[in-house]
Write an enzyme that holds these catalytic residues in place. Structure first.
Site, mmCIF file in Angstrom:
data_model
loop_
_atom_site.group_PDB
_atom_site.id
_atom_site.type_symbol
_atom_site.label_atom_id
_atom_site.label_comp_id
_atom_site.label_asym_id
_atom_site.label_seq_id
_atom_site.Cartn_x
_atom_site.Cartn_y
_atom_site.Cartn_z
ATOM 1 N N ASP A 77 0.804 -1.218 0.000
ATOM 2 C CA ASP A 77 0.000 0.000 0.000
ATOM 3 C C ASP A 77 0.839 1.271 0.000
ATOM 4 O O ASP A 77 2.048 1.237 0.240
ATOM 5 C CB ASP A 77 -0.971 0.001 1.202
ATOM 6 N N ASN B 163 -7.623 -3.453 14.437
ATOM 7 C CA ASN B 163 -9.016 -3.710 14.027
ATOM 8 C C ASN B 163 -9.106 -4.868 13.026
ATOM 9 O O ASN B 163 -10.148 -5.106 12.437
ATOM 10 C CB ASN B 163 -9.648 -2.448 13.429
ATOM 11 N N HIS C 65 -7.369 -5.188 10.160
ATOM 12 C CA HIS C 65 -7.119 -4.922 8.741
ATOM 13 C C HIS C 65 -5.836 -5.590 8.251
ATOM 14 O O HIS C 65 -4.906 -5.807 9.027
ATOM 15 C CB HIS C 65 -7.132 -3.409 8.434
ATOM 16 N N GLU D 222 -9.793 -2.321 5.407
ATOM 17 C CA GLU D 222 -10.401 -2.098 6.712
ATOM 18 C C GLU D 222 -11.618 -3.011 6.904
ATOM 19 O O GLU D 222 -12.108 -3.597 5.933
ATOM 20 C CB GLU D 222 -10.840 -0.622 6.813
HETATM 21 C C1 F6R Z 1 1.326 -1.574 6.111
HETATM 22 C C2 F6R Z 1 0.077 -2.318 6.201
HETATM 23 C C3 F6R Z 1 -0.705 -2.398 7.451
HETATM 24 C C4 F6R Z 1 0.152 -2.685 8.692
HETATM 25 C C5 F6R Z 1 -0.725 -2.695 9.934
HETATM 26 C C6 F6R Z 1 0.101 -2.885 11.192
HETATM 27 O O1 F6R Z 1 1.910 -1.680 4.829
HETATM 28 O O2 F6R Z 1 -0.335 -2.835 5.207
HETATM 29 O O3 F6R Z 1 -1.691 -3.403 7.328
HETATM 30 O O4 F6R Z 1 0.797 -3.907 8.540
HETATM 31 O O5 F6R Z 1 -1.414 -1.487 10.031
HETATM 32 O O6 F6R Z 1 0.886 -1.749 11.389
HETATM 33 P P1 F6R Z 1 1.992 -1.700 12.546
HETATM 34 O O7 F6R Z 1 3.010 -2.714 12.167
HETATM 35 O O8 F6R Z 1 2.539 -0.301 12.487
HETATM 36 O O9 F6R Z 1 1.294 -2.026 13.811
#
Ligand code: F6R
Length: 258
Positions: A67, A136, A138, A143
């Site tokens: 992303d 959450n 995702h 989401e």
């Molecule tokens: C980032 C992504 C997100 C993160 C997730 C966890 O490229 O796709 O799904 O993996 O938000 O983020 P952290 O590791 O910062 O807790």
């Protein structure tokens, strides 16, 4: 599904790096799907150290990121381009030609999503997809309540994700509200998936994945139950939480506790 439970963030990062190191060594033409975020920083740091000690041939490898924020320039410190350069591409000496991220500045976002999908297909799909998980549930920026059938698409970030990611910005109102993300269908087409999770704030999402039989769009991560080749590297805080009384119900999975 293989579940590897480790003590803490540091052990998760080491274990993750070792797995990725051996996967790349075994297939120098590998196409990696990569994630950003706090979870992966340790994994990428350890992988760079392993590569420094025992260099890998990375000339034929390709990477695709999950992303990128919409409206942030690649040079901006808050972009995922910047993060990847800092933690992965520069330390691993990966050239720009091998590394793909969605273009968050594209004039036509829908076209950009189609272009990204075509590029992935042109590379023969993702061999190993690295994932983190949001508190959450995702995955990527898909989401809760995102269709399991979506491909790379524009997403509106939820308030909880904006709050969680505000720690990387000077102020919460600087966090973009939109991003481009690989879709859940795109992620699920990867031949193998490795999910990393650390910390108590991930325990609820991990519990939904491991201890509930439900596969629900309310918790996007639960779709991983239907993938044939998933490894989860999780630390004790994310794994145990308050739900360890149900560990016995996990007999269907291979669990390694180190
Ligand atoms: C980032 C992504 C997100 C993160 C997730 C966890 O490229 O796709 O799904 O993996 O938000 O983020 P952290 O590791 O910062 O807790």
């Amino acid at each position: 599904m293989e579940i590897i439970v480790v003590k803490d963030y540091e052990e998760m990062a080491k274990k993750g790096a070792e797995i990725l190191y051996h996967e790349i060594k075994g297939n120098p033409k590998i196409t990696l799907g990569l994630a950003t975020g706090g979870t992966q920083i340790g994994v990428y740091n350890h992988l760079s150290k392993l590569h420094e000690d025992r260099p890998l041939d990375l000339t034929a490898l390709s990477t695709f990121n999950l992303d990128e924020y919409i409206g942030i320039a690649p040079e901006s410190e808050n972009s995922y381009h910047f993060y990847m350069n800092k933690y992965f591409f520069q330390p691993m000496s990966i050239s720009q030609e091998q590394a793909y991220l969605p273009n968050g500045l594209a004039e036509d976002i829908e076209e950009e999503c189609k272009r990204y999908e075509k590029l992935i297909a042109h590379h023969g799909g993702i061999d190993i997809q690295v994932l983190g998980v949001g508190s959450n549930g995702h995955i990527g920026f898909n989401e809760p309540r995102t269709s399991f059938h979506c491909r790379t698409h524009e997403v509106n970030l939820t308030d909880s994700t904006i709050k969680a990611n505000a720690r990387f910005f000077d102020a919460e109102d600087e966090v973009p509200k939109k991003a481009i993300s690989m879709g859940i269908e795109t992620i699920m087409e990867a031949k193998k998936i490795i999910l990393f999770a650390s910390g108590r704030n991930k325990a609820k999402a991990i519990n939904q994945l491991l201890r509930s039989d439900e596969i629900t769009v309310e918790w996007p991560v639960t779709i991983l139950k239907t993938h044939p080749n998933v490894t989860i590297v999780v630390d004790e805080a994310a794994y145990n939480s308050d739900f360890n009384e149900q560990i016995l119900n996990l007999g269907k999975y291979n669990i390694f506790i180190s």
